[in-house]
Design an enzyme around this catalytic site. Structure first.
Site, PDB file in Angstrom:
ATOM      1  N   ASN A 159      -2.932  -6.831  -1.840  1.00 20.98           N
ATOM      2  CA  ASN A 159      -1.687  -7.602  -2.051  1.00 20.98           C
ATOM      3  C   ASN A 159      -1.644  -8.941  -1.320  1.00 20.98           C
ATOM      4  O   ASN A 159      -1.037  -9.887  -1.806  1.00 20.98           O
ATOM      5  CB  ASN A 159      -0.449  -6.737  -1.767  1.00 20.98           C
ATOM      6  CG  ASN A 159      -0.359  -6.240  -0.357  1.00 20.98           C
ATOM      7  OD1 ASN A 159      -1.342  -6.242   0.379  1.00 20.98           O
ATOM      8  ND2 ASN A 159       0.812  -5.806   0.034  1.00 20.98           N
ATOM      9  N   LYS A 182     -14.302  -4.524   4.398  1.00 23.40           N
ATOM     10  CA  LYS A 182     -14.311  -4.081   3.010  1.00 23.40           C
ATOM     11  C   LYS A 182     -12.985  -4.465   2.358  1.00 23.40           C
ATOM     12  O   LYS A 182     -11.959  -3.826   2.578  1.00 23.40           O
ATOM     13  CB  LYS A 182     -14.499  -2.568   2.917  1.00 23.40           C
ATOM     14  CG  LYS A 182     -14.841  -2.149   1.503  1.00 23.40           C
ATOM     15  CD  LYS A 182     -14.297  -0.813   1.110  1.00 23.40           C
ATOM     16  CE  LYS A 182     -12.842  -0.823   0.824  1.00 23.40           C
ATOM     17  NZ  LYS A 182     -12.439  -1.610  -0.361  1.00 23.40           N
ATOM     18  N   GLU A 258      -1.970  -0.053   9.481  1.00 26.64           N
ATOM     19  CA  GLU A 258      -0.830  -0.808   8.931  1.00 26.64           C
ATOM     20  C   GLU A 258      -0.572  -0.222   7.553  1.00 26.64           C
ATOM     21  O   GLU A 258      -1.284  -0.530   6.595  1.00 26.64           O
ATOM     22  CB  GLU A 258      -1.191  -2.299   8.817  1.00 26.64           C
ATOM     23  CG  GLU A 258      -1.473  -2.980  10.134  1.00 26.64           C
ATOM     24  CD  GLU A 258      -0.220  -3.296  10.941  1.00 26.64           C
ATOM     25  OE1 GLU A 258       0.894  -3.100  10.422  1.00 26.64           O
ATOM     26  OE2 GLU A 258      -0.363  -3.728  12.097  1.00 26.64           O
ATOM     27  N   CYS A 292       4.329  -4.641   1.716  1.00 29.84           N
ATOM     28  CA  CYS A 292       4.742  -3.506   2.540  1.00 29.84           C
ATOM     29  C   CYS A 292       6.104  -3.781   3.159  1.00 29.84           C
ATOM     30  O   CYS A 292       6.836  -2.866   3.495  1.00 29.84           O
ATOM     31  CB  CYS A 292       3.705  -3.265   3.629  1.00 29.84           C
ATOM     32  SG  CYS A 292       3.366  -4.755   4.565  1.00 29.84           S
ATOM     33  N   GLU A 389       7.838   3.816  -1.984  1.00 25.65           N
ATOM     34  CA  GLU A 389       7.656   2.363  -2.131  1.00 25.65           C
ATOM     35  C   GLU A 389       7.664   2.013  -3.609  1.00 25.65           C
ATOM     36  O   GLU A 389       6.888   2.588  -4.385  1.00 25.65           O
ATOM     37  CB  GLU A 389       6.267   1.999  -1.609  1.00 25.65           C
ATOM     38  CG  GLU A 389       6.212   1.521  -0.213  1.00 25.65           C
ATOM     39  CD  GLU A 389       4.831   0.989   0.146  1.00 25.65           C
ATOM     40  OE1 GLU A 389       3.821   1.630  -0.202  1.00 25.65           O
ATOM     41  OE2 GLU A 389       4.768  -0.055   0.788  1.00 25.65           O
TER      42      GLU A 389
HETATM   43  P1  NAP Z   1      -4.779   1.545  -0.820  1.00 27.37           P
HETATM   44  O1  NAP Z   1      -4.998   2.130  -2.141  1.00 27.37           O
HETATM   45  O2  NAP Z   1      -4.496   2.458   0.322  1.00 27.37           O
HETATM   46  O3  NAP Z   1      -6.081   0.674  -0.512  1.00 27.37           O
HETATM   47  C1  NAP Z   1      -6.215  -0.100   0.644  1.00 27.37           C
HETATM   48  C2  NAP Z   1      -7.672  -0.307   0.932  1.00 27.37           C
HETATM   49  O4  NAP Z   1      -8.287   0.954   1.192  1.00 27.37           O
HETATM   50  C3  NAP Z   1      -8.463  -0.919  -0.206  1.00 27.37           C
HETATM   51  O5  NAP Z   1      -9.467  -1.754   0.314  1.00 27.37           O
HETATM   52  C4  NAP Z   1      -9.090   0.306  -0.855  1.00 27.37           C
HETATM   53  O6  NAP Z   1     -10.258  -0.006  -1.541  1.00 27.37           O
HETATM   54  C5  NAP Z   1      -9.411   1.130   0.365  1.00 27.37           C
HETATM   55  N1  NAP Z   1      -9.596   2.542   0.108  1.00 27.37           N
HETATM   56  C6  NAP Z   1      -9.011   3.312  -0.833  1.00 27.37           C
HETATM   57  N2  NAP Z   1      -9.437   4.580  -0.715  1.00 27.37           N
HETATM   58  C7  NAP Z   1     -10.293   4.613   0.338  1.00 27.37           C
HETATM   59  C8  NAP Z   1     -11.062   5.639   0.967  1.00 27.37           C
HETATM   60  N3  NAP Z   1     -11.017   6.904   0.561  1.00 27.37           N
HETATM   61  N4  NAP Z   1     -11.844   5.307   2.007  1.00 27.37           N
HETATM   62  C9  NAP Z   1     -11.898   4.039   2.448  1.00 27.37           C
HETATM   63  N5  NAP Z   1     -11.204   3.025   1.896  1.00 27.37           N
HETATM   64  C10 NAP Z   1     -10.395   3.312   0.856  1.00 27.37           C
HETATM   65  O7  NAP Z   1      -3.608   0.489  -0.803  1.00 27.37           O
HETATM   66  P2  NAP Z   1      -3.378  -0.734  -1.780  1.00 27.37           P
HETATM   67  O8  NAP Z   1      -2.805  -0.230  -3.049  1.00 27.37           O
HETATM   68  O9  NAP Z   1      -4.604  -1.588  -1.840  1.00 27.37           O
HETATM   69  O10 NAP Z   1      -2.310  -1.571  -0.957  1.00 27.37           O
HETATM   70  C11 NAP Z   1      -0.962  -1.321  -1.042  1.00 27.37           C
HETATM   71  C12 NAP Z   1      -0.496  -0.491   0.152  1.00 27.37           C
HETATM   72  O11 NAP Z   1      -0.802  -1.204   1.349  1.00 27.37           O
HETATM   73  C13 NAP Z   1       1.001  -0.300   0.153  1.00 27.37           C
HETATM   74  O12 NAP Z   1       1.296   1.008   0.537  1.00 27.37           O
HETATM   75  C14 NAP Z   1       1.459  -1.298   1.215  1.00 27.37           C
HETATM   76  O13 NAP Z   1       2.678  -0.979   1.810  1.00 27.37           O
HETATM   77  C15 NAP Z   1       0.340  -1.250   2.184  1.00 27.37           C
HETATM   78  N6  NAP Z   1       0.316  -2.465   3.007  1.00 27.37           N
HETATM   79  C16 NAP Z   1       0.684  -2.344   4.312  1.00 27.37           C
HETATM   80  C17 NAP Z   1       0.710  -3.478   5.114  1.00 27.37           C
HETATM   81  C18 NAP Z   1       1.123  -3.383   6.555  1.00 27.37           C
HETATM   82  O14 NAP Z   1       0.847  -4.315   7.286  1.00 27.37           O
HETATM   83  N7  NAP Z   1       1.757  -2.306   6.988  1.00 27.37           N
HETATM   84  C19 NAP Z   1       0.352  -4.721   4.582  1.00 27.37           C
HETATM   85  C20 NAP Z   1      -0.008  -4.799   3.240  1.00 27.37           C
HETATM   86  C21 NAP Z   1      -0.041  -3.644   2.467  1.00 27.37           C
HETATM   87  P3  NAP Z   1     -10.354   0.124  -3.137  1.00 27.37           P
HETATM   88  O15 NAP Z   1      -9.009  -0.240  -3.662  1.00 27.37           O
HETATM   89  O16 NAP Z   1     -11.388  -0.837  -3.479  1.00 27.37           O
HETATM   90  O17 NAP Z   1     -10.709   1.536  -3.382  1.00 27.37           O
END
Ligand code: NAP
Length: 485
Positions: A159, A182, A258, A292, A389
């Protein structure tokens, strides 16, 4: 379009390991799509388990020498990279709009925000210090020193493709850590280009290694379990965060998380309603609602609910939805079809329970993953979007009459990233700020992100802080040395 493709052409699509660009094992590639059209933009290397291991080896081998570099040298690299990012604002912005969908103006805003982490941590790199004291019994001296944690694994979401990277890479460079990054498979181009910029700024080979892959779980788990890794920092969803914490437990890896949020946005009866509407637009619509920090539950005092809802809905309905590369677009596409389906089903669930759609509510036809800005009133507390969310441009309003009750409802969630409220009563500002169980609070403002402030959550929103004075501590260990006289 020619200009767009030339921006994509400026990005090296290979893996970046040990200061060199190389193809993935077997020459595998993965497609990167443009969410505004649904079509493939380009392809990048699809890293394997072996490629991941090579990246960690490069980081581990570079660690000792990198830790010995003068803080001023690390600071200058970050400061130069900051200037190069600003120089390349248009390139970074177009890359983010093309691979992630946010409108160009917002993407430029992220370049400013993201680059500032490098400027901030360039300043912090030369302020790392320990302390010296006399033990209470006077017999010994106590000395503490801060040292880099060591090779760090960084996993970032799609995002904020630049800022979620610089928020980790900046303090790691400042502290003297090497790293394997990554990025999300949806948005690898921004991170690859950032690696080019950091190299141009003088970052030695092996300090930053970038692995793009379609099999993030397979590639990262062995690295998380590898004793050469000393830290994992993750930004992403809470379910994946939980899984990674479990994997980290085996070698008691130091972890920063995070994770997701479910932000309350409270409008008290004495609030400046126009300012609250302005804040709501930012808190809800920044990044197409895919943040987020996005306001997920609006609680508006019953006395001002009609005025607030009417003004807010009018502003939402006036937004222009379209391809973020086009002039005048306020709201780009969501990241993919799954995201549109999720938002659609949350809206259906809410209306099925009696909520009322004031504007928007249904996805359009045609290519691309668009969903219109939507305002919903009369949301029942048991609706799915009150707990989950939304991650899209949907604002759902509930009403309240009592301060204690609204605080209880605002805190009634497993998440605890950020809460917002609007009031003119300064005693209430203190009271409510203290009572909200959140890592961050926005008072009379709809944005809290600031590189100079400690960003992070409590409860299921994670632990650790990024930015501020606290941000560099995540990459430092404290060592105590006892000195006998
Ligand atoms: P996500 O599906 O959890 O993915 C985040 C990252 O983790 C991506 O690089 C993803 O790679 C990787 N990933 C997924 N499965 C994994 C596994 N089993 N092992 C290692 N890495 C893995 O989240 P998203 O959809 O990209 O992002 C949205 C989420 O991020 C929302 O929940 C948002 O609230 C949260 N967020 C939090 C913050 C904060 O600062 N608190 C900031 C921004 C976003 P791939 O997609 O390539 O598999």
């Amino acid at each position: 379009m020619a200009q767009n493709s030339s921006v994509v052409d400026q990005v090296n699509k290979q893996l970046f390991i040990g200061g060199e660009w190389r193809d993935a094992t077997g020459g595998r590639t993965l497609g990167v799509d443009n969410p505004a059209t649904g079509s493939e933009l380009t392809r990048v290397a699809d890293g394997s388990v072996e490629d991941g291991a090579a990246a960690l080896t490069a980081a581990a081998e570079a660690q000792a020498e990198w830790a010995r570099t003068a803080p001023r040298d690390r600071s200058e690299i970050l400061r130069t990279a900051y200037e190069f990012i600003v120089r390349d604002t248009d390139i970074f912005a177009e890359l983010m709009t093309l691979e992630m969908g946010k409108p160009l103006a917002e993407a430029r805003g992220e370049v400013t925000y993201g680059s500032e982490f490098f400027r901030w941590f360039a300043e912090e790199a030369v302020r790392i210090s320990g302390r010296y004291s006399v033990a209470p019994n006077g017999a010994t001296r106590l000395m503490t020193m801060k040292q880099p944690v060591g090779p760090t694994l960084m996993i970032t979401p799609w995002n904020f493709p630049l800022a979620m990277g610089t928020r980790k890479i900046g303090p790691a460079i400042a502290a003297g850590c090497t790293m394997v990054v990554k990025p999300a498979a949806e948005t690898p181009l921004t991170m690859l280009y950032l690696a080019q910029v950091l190299t141009e700024a003088g970052l030695p080979g092996g300090v930053l290694n970038v692995i793009t892959t379609s099999t993030s779980g397979e590639v990262m788990e062995p690295l998380i379990r590898d004793p050469r890794s000393r830290k994992l920092t993750f930004t992403g969803s809470t379910p994946i965060g939980r899984k990674l914490i479990e994997q980290s437990a085996q070698q008691v890896l130091r972890v920063s998380m995070e994770l997701g949020g479910n932000a309350p946005f409270i409008v008290f009866a004495d609030a400046d309603i126009d300012a609250a509407v302005e804040g709501a637009m930012l808190a809800k619509m920044r990044n197409i609602g895919e943040a987020c920090t996005a306001a997920n539950r609006f609680f508006v005092h019953a006395d001002v609910a009609a005025e607030f809802s009417e003004k807010f809905a009018a502003r939402m309905a006036a937004l222009t939805v379209g391809d973020g590369m086009a002039d005048g677009v306020d709201v780009g596409p969501l990241i993919n079809a799954k995201a549109v389906d999720k938002v659609t089903s949350l809206v259906a669930d809410a209306t099925g329970r009696g909520a009322r759609v004031v504007t928007g509510g249904e996805k359009g036809d045609g290519p691309g993953f668009f969903f219109p800005p939507t305002v919903i009133t009369d949301l029942p507390g048991d609706a799915g979007m009150a707990r989950e969310e939304i991650f899209g441009p949907v604002a759902a309003i509930q009403t309240f009459t009592d301060e204690e009750d609204v605080i209880r409802r605002a805190n009634d969630t497993e998440y605890g990233l950020v809460g917002y409220f609007f009031t003119k009563d300064y005693a209430r500002v203190i009271r409510v700020s203290e009572a909200l169980e959140y890592g961050m609070v926005g008072v009379n403002q709809g944005v809290v992100s600031n590189p100079a402030a400690p960003f992070g959550g409590v409860k299921a929103s994670g632990y650790g802080r990024e930015g501020g004075f606290e941000g560099i501590d995540e990459y430092l260990e404290t060592k105590y040395v006892g000195l006998a006289l």
